[in-house]
Design an enzyme around this catalytic site. Structure first.
Site, PDB file in Angstrom:
ATOM      1  N   GLU A  14      41.373  27.032  54.161  1.00 47.37           N
ATOM      2  CA  GLU A  14      40.835  27.494  52.885  1.00 47.37           C
ATOM      3  C   GLU A  14      40.412  28.950  53.009  1.00 47.37           C
ATOM      4  O   GLU A  14      40.156  29.454  54.111  1.00 47.37           O
ATOM      5  CB  GLU A  14      39.611  26.650  52.484  1.00 47.37           C
ATOM      6  CG  GLU A  14      39.863  25.153  52.452  1.00 47.37           C
ATOM      7  CD  GLU A  14      38.569  24.365  52.461  1.00 47.37           C
ATOM      8  OE1 GLU A  14      37.639  24.727  51.699  1.00 47.37           O
ATOM      9  OE2 GLU A  14      38.474  23.397  53.240  1.00 47.37           O
ATOM     10  N   LYS A  53      37.960  32.051  52.995  1.00 40.70           N
ATOM     11  CA  LYS A  53      36.544  32.284  53.298  1.00 40.70           C
ATOM     12  C   LYS A  53      36.029  33.331  52.311  1.00 40.70           C
ATOM     13  O   LYS A  53      36.220  34.533  52.509  1.00 40.70           O
ATOM     14  CB  LYS A  53      36.360  32.757  54.739  1.00 40.70           C
ATOM     15  CG  LYS A  53      34.901  32.796  55.180  1.00 40.70           C
ATOM     16  CD  LYS A  53      34.785  33.131  56.658  1.00 40.70           C
ATOM     17  CE  LYS A  53      33.329  33.057  57.109  1.00 40.70           C
ATOM     18  NZ  LYS A  53      32.476  34.029  56.388  1.00 40.70           N
ATOM     19  N   ASP A  55      33.927  35.895  50.237  1.00 42.29           N
ATOM     20  CA  ASP A  55      32.898  36.864  50.602  1.00 42.29           C
ATOM     21  C   ASP A  55      31.844  36.886  49.498  1.00 42.29           C
ATOM     22  O   ASP A  55      31.843  37.757  48.624  1.00 42.29           O
ATOM     23  CB  ASP A  55      33.538  38.246  50.773  1.00 42.29           C
ATOM     24  CG  ASP A  55      32.677  39.162  51.623  1.00 42.29           C
ATOM     25  OD1 ASP A  55      31.683  38.685  52.196  1.00 42.29           O
ATOM     26  OD2 ASP A  55      32.993  40.360  51.706  1.00 42.29           O
ATOM     27  N   TYR A  99      33.491  23.986  47.996  1.00 41.48           N
ATOM     28  CA  TYR A  99      34.315  23.613  49.141  1.00 41.48           C
ATOM     29  C   TYR A  99      33.833  22.351  49.865  1.00 41.48           C
ATOM     30  O   TYR A  99      34.512  21.857  50.769  1.00 41.48           O
ATOM     31  CB  TYR A  99      34.437  24.755  50.148  1.00 41.48           C
ATOM     32  CG  TYR A  99      33.126  25.352  50.619  1.00 41.48           C
ATOM     33  CD1 TYR A  99      32.279  24.657  51.476  1.00 41.48           C
ATOM     34  CD2 TYR A  99      32.745  26.620  50.217  1.00 41.48           C
ATOM     35  CE1 TYR A  99      31.087  25.199  51.906  1.00 41.48           C
ATOM     36  CE2 TYR A  99      31.543  27.176  50.641  1.00 41.48           C
ATOM     37  CZ  TYR A  99      30.726  26.466  51.490  1.00 41.48           C
ATOM     38  OH  TYR A  99      29.538  27.000  51.918  1.00 41.48           O
ATOM     39  N   LYS A 146      38.420  35.066  61.186  1.00 43.66           N
ATOM     40  CA  LYS A 146      37.986  36.311  60.558  1.00 43.66           C
ATOM     41  C   LYS A 146      39.104  37.349  60.578  1.00 43.66           C
ATOM     42  O   LYS A 146      39.918  37.408  61.505  1.00 43.66           O
ATOM     43  CB  LYS A 146      36.746  36.873  61.278  1.00 43.66           C
ATOM     44  CG  LYS A 146      35.524  35.974  61.201  1.00 43.66           C
ATOM     45  CD  LYS A 146      34.970  35.858  59.797  1.00 43.66           C
ATOM     46  CE  LYS A 146      34.265  37.095  59.326  1.00 43.66           C
ATOM     47  NZ  LYS A 146      32.960  37.341  59.947  1.00 43.66           N
ATOM     48  N   CYS A 180      28.980  71.883  32.552  1.00 47.77           N
ATOM     49  CA  CYS A 180      30.072  70.907  32.518  1.00 47.77           C
ATOM     50  C   CYS A 180      31.362  71.545  33.021  1.00 47.77           C
ATOM     51  O   CYS A 180      31.766  72.608  32.521  1.00 47.77           O
ATOM     52  CB  CYS A 180      30.269  70.379  31.097  1.00 47.77           C
ATOM     53  SG  CYS A 180      31.724  69.312  30.918  1.00 47.77           S
ATOM     54  N   CYS A 186      34.026  71.846  29.885  1.00 45.98           N
ATOM     55  CA  CYS A 186      33.851  72.632  28.645  1.00 45.98           C
ATOM     56  C   CYS A 186      32.799  73.729  28.757  1.00 45.98           C
ATOM     57  O   CYS A 186      32.504  74.409  27.754  1.00 45.98           O
ATOM     58  CB  CYS A 186      33.501  71.694  27.482  1.00 45.98           C
ATOM     59  SG  CYS A 186      31.863  70.946  27.620  1.00 45.98           S
ATOM     60  N   CYS A 204      27.113  65.603  29.896  1.00 36.69           N
ATOM     61  CA  CYS A 204      27.587  66.699  29.064  1.00 36.69           C
ATOM     62  C   CYS A 204      27.293  66.296  27.624  1.00 36.69           C
ATOM     63  O   CYS A 204      27.829  65.297  27.139  1.00 36.69           O
ATOM     64  CB  CYS A 204      29.086  66.942  29.253  1.00 36.69           C
ATOM     65  SG  CYS A 204      29.768  68.102  28.029  1.00 36.69           S
ATOM     66  N   CYS A 256      33.780  67.600  24.074  1.00 39.50           N
ATOM     67  CA  CYS A 256      34.227  67.980  25.413  1.00 39.50           C
ATOM     68  C   CYS A 256      35.572  67.321  25.699  1.00 39.50           C
ATOM     69  O   CYS A 256      35.721  66.109  25.483  1.00 39.50           O
ATOM     70  CB  CYS A 256      33.191  67.546  26.448  1.00 39.50           C
ATOM     71  SG  CYS A 256      33.738  67.757  28.159  1.00 39.50           S
TER      72      CYS A 256
END
Length: 686
Positions: free
Chosen positions: A129, A131, A133, A241, A332, A426, A429, A444, A449
């Protein structure tokens, strides 16, 4: 007392081992605290695994150094005091790790030594199956109804996060089918998809909030919110699971049968599971998953889990050190990490005006792809990590999808690295940038812009907004360069001849795009509101506003107080919406969109009336079949409004099991109290 005085007869080698064990324990305990309690991991997973295995080996070689409080004897984290504790039906175990095919073979050999040659084959081989995270949880079901949701905690007891667990849509509040065990604990992982994680972080950046480090820790942190509404707003999912009965057994004869049983009960189970006769087949499955399948999943895994399939053989093999089962192992995968140079830091201007820094990297291969850019989210994140242009940095490509920088390698600095500061002008612009209150983001303020316009139009045409098929980023950019589109309203003036005159547009693709644009006129008000890119207004807030006000006209005329009174909106969003409609440029855009025939109303809105129109209702306790969010939606769809507390303005209270102070307050004030069945009747009356 130092190691030498504790073990006076030890050799120098033994003294060195004792010192190393003490250091490893200190580092691992700190890493566990940062990971499980603070949700702020500082140690990479690969480094943790390496140190954990070293400590295991040292304790095996020097039994006198073993201690019951060693990290190798622990499964999870200490329970936080903010939550009540709940004891698991049986101890939640952890898994030993295998980092190579040879270690998988060693796993099988250890089983054979106990159960005998051929025992695995006779018992039906292995299951494999994903694993996941994520964050491990245990769900207690009594006669098919969810009664508790608990974190792993210390393996024996966990944090009672039932209210938060109930907000996760993929976790059933009532199991499907019949003849469920009277009491059982279903275990699995709560996680976030990569796309959900990115959307969440984008929303936090837009709101001026700190971003999350990775999907795994945002999932764990989401489960620990004291306000369940915050958990409900996070894109959490669940895969199951295993299932445990009060006597510690499982309600199936094999792991494969258990996974099918879980699915039949409505518990989501991770894809790509498989059943193998030999450990070599399981190893081949893991190789394919790591090098080909992992990138297509859309969520994080850090390996696969190989289990002896037959439950009777599992029971015969038992548990090692009250911590790890002898019948299961985690295969792993190598971390997707690389070191490269941070060439420079540049800035992108988003649709709401947020300036988002990103890293330009020396090209590097990570997880099978070449990475040259990584988001840095905001200036505070850069300062916190002390990132400088010219740094050598650790780059992680989480799940082969999201590249992000863990941090710099200060020991490799030459002195030529340059500290970075957010620009005060910015970059698109030349307008002076601004900050709003305590917001960590820089903006901005120029609504015209070019950076804001491009990103805003991409958002407007996106799937969750107006969903204009074929109007991609590159095509919008081309339409702007051809001077055909300057704002969202211009999109609806585009004709096929204009498109055909552009490069890379055939007649059929031009006709298809014009047809898709025409279809977008029928999108409801909620989609349009989200597409307008109003600061702090995500898709959920847009739906709440559209459903409560019903029309663009009512929204434009609403006061900040009326906007804030909508459940789930609040003062910040209300102020942002009011300011948007107070801006002449924005209101003119809305008028131009209306002139082009876009839908300015929301079907089935509260303003259209309903059986609970104007009612103020309070929910308390656990209802038999409806979750809190389902009951709220039912009430709001019928024209009512859900309040958090009981007052003399309350129309009635809906009470379920374990109703508390709100029920007492209702009785004290003489407020009518009803149950779920009566609510269903009243909400259905037209």
């Amino acid at each position: 007392m130092n190691a030498a005085s504790r073990f006076p007869t030890q050799s120098n080698e033994g003294n060195a081992a004792a010192a190393r064990v003490a250091l490893l324990r200190q580092q691992l305990e700190q890493a566990q605290y940062e990971y499980y309690v603070l949700d702020q991991p500082a140690m990479a997973d690969s480094a943790y695994d390496e140190q954990f295995r070293e400590l295991q080996q040292l304790e095996a070689s020097y039994p006198e150094l073993s201690r019951p409080d060693s990290p190798t004897m622990r499964v999870g984290a200490l329970v936080q005091s903010a939550f009540q504790t709940h004891r698991h039906l049986a101890r939640m175990l952890s898994l030993d790790n295998a980092f190579s095919d040879s270690e998988l073979v060693a796993f099988e050999e250890s089983i054979t030594r106990i159960a005998g040659e051929g025992a695995i084959k006779q018992a039906g081989g292995y299951t494999a199956e994903l694993k996941i995270d994520g964050a491990a949880v245990a769900l207690t079901y009594e006669n098919g109804h969810l009664t508790f949701g608990t974190t792993r905690g210390d393996g024996t007891s966990g944090e009672d996060v039932t209210s938060n667990i109930r907000t996760i849509p993929s976790i059933p509040l009532r199991l499907r089918g019949a003849a469920h065990p009277p009491v059982m604990e279903i275990r699995g992982e709560v996680f976030m998809t990569f796309s959900g994680f990115e959307v969440l972080n984008e929303a936090r950046v837009a709101a001026g909030e700190a971003v999350f480090v990775n999907p795994r820790n945002s999932a764990a942190g989401s489960l620990r919110q004291l306000d369940p509404s915050l958990t409900a707003a996070r894109p959490l999912k669940f895969f199951g699971y295993s299932a445990i009965l009060p006597n510690g057994t499982t309600p199936a004869a094999s792991q494969w049968a258990l996974l099918e049983l879980l699915q039949g009960w409505g518990i989501p189970v991770a894809p790509h599971r498989a059943h193998f006769a030999t450990i070599a087949e399981a190893a081949a499955w893991a190789y394919t998953l790591e090098h080909e399948g992992r990138a297509t999943l859309g969520f994080g895994i850090d390996g696969g889990v190989v289990k002896v399939n037959d439950v009777r053989l599992q029971e015969e093999l038992g548990v090692r050190n009250d911590r790890t089962p002898r019948w299961a192992i985690a295969r792993k995968f190598a971390p997707d990490m690389a070191v490269t140079k941070l060439e420079r830091i540049e800035v992108n201007v988003g649709r709401t005006g947020v300036l988002t820094p990103y890293a330009v990297l020396a090209p590097v291969e990570v997880g099978g792809a070449t990475v040259t850019f990584a988001s840095l989210h905001n200036a505070d994140q850069i300062a916190h990590k002390d990132l400088r242009a010219g740094d050598m940095v650790q780059l992680v490509r989480a799940g082969d999808v999201i590249p992000y920088i863990l941090g710099p390698l200060p020991e490799q600095r030459t002195g030529a690295e340059i500290r970075w500061e957010m620009p005060t002008i910015c970059p698109r612009c030349d307008t002076p940038t601004v900050k709003y209150g305590d917001d960590v983001a820089t903006y901005c303020p120029n609504v015209m812009c070019p950076g804001r316009l491009l990103e805003g139009l991409v958002h407007f045409a996106g799937r969750e907004a107006m969903n204009i098929d074929g109007l991609s980023y590159a095509r919008i950019q081309g339409l702007m360069e051809a001077n055909l589109v300057h704002d969202a309203a211009d999109i609806f003036d585009i004709t096929s001849p204009q498109l055909v005159a552009l490069e890379r547009f055939a007649q059929k693709s031009a006709d298809n795009l014009v047809e898709a644009i025409a279809s977008a006129r029928e999108r409801p008000l909620s989609r349009l509101l989200f597409g307008l890119g109003i600061r702090h207004v995500g898709s959920q807030a847009a739906q709440l506003l559209a459903r409560n006000f019903g029309s663009m006209k009512a929204l434009r005329e609403a006061s900040p107080e009326a906007l804030a009174n909508v459940r789930g909106i609040g003062d910040i969003i209300a102020t942002s919406v009011f300011d948007f409609f107070s801006n002449p440029t924005a209101t003119r855009l809305v008028e131009r969109l209306e002139e082009r025939g876009l839908t300015m109303t929301e079907p089935n809105s509260i303003s259209s009336g309903g059986s609970l129109q104007g009612a103020l209702i309070v929910l308390t306790g656990s209802l038999p079949t409806l979750s809190r969010s389902e009951a709220t939606a039912l009430i709001e769809d019928a024209g009512g409004r859900v309040a958090s507390g009981v007052s003399r303005k309350t129309t009635f209270v809906v009470a379920g099991d374990e109703a508390g102070g709100k029920l007492d307050k209702a009785r004290e004030l003489g407020i009518e109290v009803i149950g779920e069945s009566e609510l269903l009747i009243r909400a259905a009356v037209q």
